[in-house]
Design an enzyme around this catalytic site. Structure first.
Site, PDB file in Angstrom:
ATOM      1  CD  GLU A  11      -3.011   0.393   2.530  1.00  0.00           C
ATOM      2  OE1 GLU A  11      -3.902   0.015   2.191  1.00  0.00           O
ATOM      3  OE2 GLU A  11      -2.674   0.778   3.522  1.00  0.00           O
TER       4      GLU A  11
ATOM      5  N   GLY B 172     -29.453  41.678  -5.559  1.00  0.00           N
ATOM      6  CA  GLY B 172     -29.526  41.933  -6.803  1.00  0.00           C
ATOM      7  C   GLY B 172     -30.539  41.500  -7.679  1.00  0.00           C
TER       8      GLY B 172
ATOM      9  N   GLY C 276     -32.712  39.094 -10.523  1.00  0.00           N
ATOM     10  CA  GLY C 276     -32.509  37.678 -10.934  1.00  0.00           C
ATOM     11  C   GLY C 276     -31.678  37.457 -11.891  1.00  0.00           C
TER      12      GLY C 276
ATOM     13  N   GLY D 209     -26.342  36.335 -10.432  1.00  0.00           N
ATOM     14  CA  GLY D 209     -25.245  35.746  -9.892  1.00  0.00           C
ATOM     15  C   GLY D 209     -25.085  35.584  -8.586  1.00  0.00           C
ATOM     16  CE  LYS D 210     -30.389  37.341  -6.148  1.00  0.00           C
ATOM     17  NZ  LYS D 210     -30.587  37.319  -7.494  1.00  0.00           N
ATOM     18  CB  THR D 211     -27.365  31.288  -6.422  1.00  0.00           C
ATOM     19  OG1 THR D 211     -28.633  31.487  -5.832  1.00  0.00           O
ATOM     20  CG2 THR D 211     -27.091  29.733  -5.677  1.00  0.00           C
TER      21      THR D 211
END
Length: 1143
Positions: free
Chosen positions: A92, A230, A232, A235-237
């Site tokens: 190993e 901001g 929809g 790019g908030k997520t």
């Protein structure tokens, strides 16, 4: 903000399957250091490969281990005293070092030197390593290749031991060292890999991260809520995920609650509260059942924890109020990040970060990633690229969608598409995104609208079935939508899309409705408008909604729905149904492909209903008496599924001759059903038949088994005859038959002659069954056989040993008392149960001689089988794989001595063995003993055996104790030192070291104790320091299941407390008190301490008792301290039970 894959970068960024690979010598560290390290890594969500069942036999490592090493980013090698004795470990190690040394080598190697010196490992010069290699070389001295391999082992050891690592030896706090190793791996390696994987192609992310970090002010020890705001698609997520991945390691616990708005619509708020608590407390559970209790629970459980929480996409004040309502809910240093389109919801936050659209250069970079999959577009497309980016106004979602739309298109197509985008320069983004829909083929558009209106958040597999039922090329269509960035598949196999894309799909259908041509209905208002008022019904293709009001239909509306292919009405049994008096609906469209109507309120389907394209019928909880009135014209060649379960009034099934392709038939709990139509024998493609609890069913003449996988006749109490079998099972198929608790009197012998592929046979509770046919022994493929609670069954077939693939046999609560001798030939059998009811006068049970058979048996239950001394399994020790042995309620006085040879045994149940007076030596891996631990005399026997398992503990380093689980609910009364808190002091009688052998110790399994620290305290305060020792608990991780274990017991030998080299000429008897501290190394450990005594009614959590050397008698006596008796110690005081909260 958006991301995509970059071929040029990804080749240098392997996607690891494991963060860490643990290499260790099993016998040395599996049950102590390595198990604790694995737990620490797992608690930090570091994906770790641990081969817990490793046998370390042979010279080669398995293919699975090789792949695990290659797919790991970090290898932690625990070098211990006997590491080099295992060729498995050395091979190993060689593989690990090969991965490290490869060109573009990806693996980081971290050595841990566990009670060995790194220089000794590097040179193989200490006794253990030298002897190990002498043995290896001796074995291979005449083998050139073998000697080359040994030299490779030496080279690998030298290289690995020369790396910077960690030392574990006396004086090192192992829990702190483990925490350091975990912190080092988490921060330096795993986090950087996750970040690189997630963020490498996210355009402009670094600037956002820097801005957010400045607002979060992580170094300030307060609690802060920061909003990300901001429009929809901006790019908030993506930004929230990036900051979460970047910072989560700096908190005790972290939780990202994605898509809160959508999830609240699908579930209640308390469901999200449970998710939040489960993530942060690292234990999945349903903590609360309403949001009001949830608020209190979050505050009470998290108020002392430093946590990071992200609430993604909230659109109502309640979302924030019930999930993170106040900074006082969380411990100092906590941070809550909220993303929303509605600034008003986060106006009370400590800070708000506004996400702006992309600047021109970043917008172009993102567009190029999606349109060209490279950073520089071809020159001829440059003008059009600039025009598209200009129209997108920096909105990442629009850039992604349009870029994907244009990918691989020719210059002519580009010109037309860009012209379309430019035609509506001032329109809303949803209108602009519609251009990507316009570029789809007709069938792809239909699939897109079905997903946008109905199937977002549904499992991919189920959606594919529905779409395919409509004759769509569903797989190809879905691939196109994914390529166009219109949908994506989540890590859980769920179809998802961005909110704006869903809005765009529903916007298209709304436009259709405004033109009087609606194609899809998903809400109550439109349902009333179209179906009840007959408005625009000619164009409706699909209806999918949950409805709770009284159903009314316009006859003309239903007649006009000639295009309706999907009708799904999900309602509730308690909802008001149609008040129609004629007992049926007048019309249903014949174009239906997918027909679901829960609680269908009429007794019949329409007489003129002839849906030739129908694939799926689900009318559960219906009021049907029969499915439909058959006519010669009806043909259901496409029908695959009929589910009429829970239809309490259903009296008969349809004629199945006209549905030759039927695969699934479910009539579960149709309690009025008396007969299954004989024509079922013509359904050669049947896969599942479920007639569970059809308690009035008397006639089930035939079933075709050519394709059958499952036949369920459980609880069909009126059915006395097994159905006649039609057809022969196909090669490679497998079938499960369940007739438990049915009224069937006998099993047809001919059936078992013809069905070699039967894999499961469940006959539980068949009270009329008196015997099994001998032909059952011909079922060579049978894996599970259960005859539990067949109360008249007296024997098993003599040749049951012929069932060569049988793995599970349950014959509990039968009259079987003498299993056939052939049973020991079942060498694949893993579980064998003969449990009986508790009885005073049962027939003695005789188990045949094992004769080294039953090689795979892991679980044997002989509870209350009335086993007596004369009928003992004397050769039970040959069951080499046995892990659990249940002998509860046996009538023997002694156990077979060969039990000590059960090398794999972990759990032994001796509960209610009232005549038992002698115990043999226990096997080494035993960790759970169910017995009468409250009986102090019986416990003498138990602790004597525990002592034998630890006989060499006084000379071993580090000192490791075995722990044993039990189902005892409270600390037994014979433990005369019993306390609530995790530190107990015991007064030692005069000459205690000569009279006593050890301390019996127990504690509640609700606490995970890593080790016990003991302090021997001198009799008098004459300047002597206490003598301190630490005892690790070697197998406590095996007992971390509160359902299987309540109280944990162990023995601390007194010889292990004493260290003569630190005694300063003091004898052991010069010490008058011992203090035991119960330590948990995990950071969130919290034992609520109290000064209440035993009379308060509180359950004691910890117990200690002295054990006498005189046959391990329990010492219940007390004495005054010697300080009280010796005048030389003038400052002495009377010693009594002492609870100390200092550690």
């Amino acid at each position: 903000m958006a991301s995509s894959s970059s071929a040029s970068k990804s080749q240098y960024c392997p996607r690891w399957k494991y963060d860490v690979f643990l290499s260790f010598r099993g016998d040395d560290t599996r049950n102590n250091f390595t198990s604790h390290l694995y737990k620490g890594l797992k608690n930090r969500e570091i994906v770790t490969f641990l081969d817990d069942e490793r046998l370390e036999d042979g010279d080669s490592i398995s293919k699975e281990l090789v792949q695990a090493i290659e797919k790991s980013q970090v290898a932690v090698i625990v070098f211990s005293e006997n590491y080099a004795t295992s060729s498995w470990c050395l091979n190993e190690l060689v593989k690990i070092m090969e991965c490290k040394e490869k060109e573009n080598g990806h693996m980081t190697v971290i050595p841990v030197f566990y009670y060995v010196d790194s220089s000794h490992v590097q040179s193989q010069s200490n006794k253990s390593f030298k002897n190990a290699f002498d043995e290896h070389e001796s074995k291979n001295k005449d083998d050139v290749e073998g000697m080359q391999k040994v030299q490779g082992w030496r080279n690998a050891l030298t290289a690995a031991a020369g790396l910077k690592g960690h030392d574990i030896h006396d004086g090192i706090n192992q829990s702190k060292k483990i925490e350091q190793i975990v912190d080092h791996i988490s921060s330096k390696y795993c986090k950087s890999a996750r970040l690189l994987s997630y963020l490498q192609d996210v355009v402009g992310i670094n600037a956002h991260l820097e801005e957010l970090k400045s607002l979060l002010q992580i170094k300030i020890d307060d609690v802060r809520i920061v909003g990300i705001w901001g429009i929809g698609g901006v790019g908030k997520t993506t930004i929230a995920k990036a900051i979460f991945v970047t910072l989560s390691d700096q908190f005790e616990a972290a939780c990202f609650l994605g898509n809160v708005k959508k999830n609240v619509k699908n579930n209640q708020l308390h469901s999200l509260q449970n998710t939040l608590l489960s993530e942060l407390l690292r234990k999945k559970d349903d903590y609360v059942n309403n949001e009001y209790f949830g608020k209190d629970m979050i505050q009470s459980r998290l108020s002392s924890m430093k946590v990071l929480i992200v609430l993604d996409d909230i659109d109502e004040r309640d979302h924030l109020e019930y999930l993170a309502g106040d900074v006082g809910w969380f411990g100092n240093g906590s941070r809550v990040i909220v993303t929303t389109r509605n600034r008003k919801l986060i106006e009370d936050s400590n800070a708000i970060y506004e996400v702006h659209t992309l600047p021109d250069h970043e917008a172009m970079q993102l567009f190029n990633q999606h349109a060209f999959k490279k950073e520089v577009p071809d020159e001829c497309f440059k003008k059009f690229s600039l025009e598209v980016v200009n129209q997108a106004k920096g909105l990442p979602l629009a850039i992604e969608v349009w870029g994907s739309l244009l990918h691989k298109k020719g210059i002519d197509k580009w010109e037309k598409i860009v012209d379309q985008i430019k035609k509506k320069p001032n329109s809303e983004i949803v209108e602009k995104l519609k251009i990507s829909y316009d570029g789809l083929e007709l069938e792809e558009q239909k699939i897109f609208l079905d997903i946008a209106c109905f199937f977002r958040g549904h499992e991919r597999k189920q959606v594919m079935k529905i779409l395919e039922s409509c004759d769509f090329g569903a797989e190809y269509g879905l691939d196109v939508l994914i390529e166009k960035s219109l949908v994506f598949i989540s890590e859980y196999g769920v179809i998802e899309m961005h909110d704006l894309i869903e809005d765009m799909g529903k916007y298209i259908v709304k436009m259709q409705k405004d033109d009087g041509k609606p194609s899809r209905i998903w809400n109550d208002e439109d349902f009333k408008y179209v179906v009840m008022d007959n408005m625009g019904t000619m164009t409706v293709e699909a209806i999918w909604l949950t409805y709770s009001e009284k159903l009314c239909f316009s006859k003309e509306a239903m007649k006009n729905m000639q295009r309706l292919r999907i009708l799904c009405i999900q309602t509730y049994p308690w909802a008001s149904q149609s008040d129609s008096e004629d007992g049926s609906i007048e019309y249903l469209p014949n174009n239906l492909c997918w027909f679901v109507w829960h609680c269908y309120p009429w007794t019949l389907l329409p007489e003129n209903f002839n849906p030739t394209r129908l694939v799926h019928v689900d009318l559960r909880w219906s009021s049907l008496h029969c499915l439909w009135k058959e006519t010669e014209l009806q043909q259901f060649l496409s029908l695959r599924t009929i589910d009429l379960s829970f239809s309490q009034s259903l009296k008969r099934t349809p004629d199945f001759k006209r549905m030759p392709n039927l695969e699934y038939l479910s009539l579960c709990e149709c309690r009025s059903l008396e007969e299954v139509h004989p024509s079922l024998k013509y359904c050669k493609k049947l896969i599942q038949v479920n007639l569970f609890q059809c308690e009035s069913l008397e006639r089930f003449p035939y079933v075709n088994v050519e394709s059958l996988e499952s036949l369920n006749l459980e609880n069909c109490s009126s059915l006395e005859k097994f159905p006649e079998i039609s057809g022969i099972m196909k090669q490679g198929s497998a079938i499960k038959i369940m007739t438990s608790y049915s009224g069937i009197r006998e099993l047809p012998s001919s059936f078992f002659d013809q069905q070699p592929h039967l894999i499961e046979l469940h006959l539980n509770g068949m009270e009329n069954l008196e015997s099994l046919p001998d032909s059952i022994c011909k079922l060579k493929g049978l894996v599970k056989l259960s005859v539990s609670k067949c109360s008249k069954l007296e024997s098993l077939p003599e040749e049951i040993g012929d069932l060569e693939n049988l793995e599970h046999l349950n014959a509990s609560y039968t009259l079987i008392s003498h299993p056939p001798s052939s049973i020991v030939r079942l060498n694949k059998l893993k579980s064998l149960v003969f449990q009986k009811e508790k009885s005073e006068d049962g027939v003695p049970f005789v188990f045949p001689q094992v004769n080294e058979g039953l090689l795979s048996l892991k679980y044997l239950d002989l509870s209350y089988c009335n086993i007596i001394d004369e009928k003992l399994l004397e050769d039970i020790g040959s069951l080499s794989s046995l892990k659990t042995l249940n002998l509860r309620g046996s009538n023997f006085e002694h156990l077979p001595r060969s039990i000590s040879k059960l090398g794999a045994l972990q759990t032994l149940d001796l509960s209610d063995c009232k005549r038992l007076t002698q115990l043999p030596e226990f096997p080494q891996k035993l960790h759970t003993i169910y017995a009468d631990w409250s009986n102090d005399s019986f416990c003498n026997l138990l602790f004597k055996n525990i002592s034998s398992l630890q006989h060499d503990i006084c000379s071993s380093y580090p000192v490791s104790l075995r722990v044993f689980g039990s189902l005892v609910k409270d600390i037994p009364r014979w433990f005369n030192y019993r306390e609530m808190c995790p530190s107990v002091s015991v007064d030692l009688p005069e000459n205690w070291y000569d009279k006593f052998s050890g301390l019996a110790v127990c504690y509640s399994s609700e606490y995970y104790i890593d080790y016990i620290r003991t302090h021997l305290i001198p009799l008098c305060d004459d300047g002597k320091s206490p003598m301190t020792k630490e005892f690790t608990l070697s197998n406590n991780s095996k007992l971390n299941d509160p359902d299987a274990c309540n109280i944990i017991f162990l023995l601390v030998p007194l010889c292990g407390l004493w260290n003569a080299s630190n005694a300063n000429e003091t004898t052991p008897n010069g010490y008058g008190r011992i203090k035991l501290d119960f330590i948990d190394q995990t950071p969130d450990y919290d034992i609520e301490e109290t000064d209440d005594d035993d009379d308060s009614g509180e359950k004691m959590k910890f117990g200690v008792c002295l054990l006498s050397k005189n046959e391990f008698e329990v010492c219940n006596g007390r004495r005054k301290s010697r300080c009280e008796e010796e005048a030389t110690c003038s400052s002495s005081k009377k010693q009594r039970l002492h609870i100390s909260n200092q550690q």
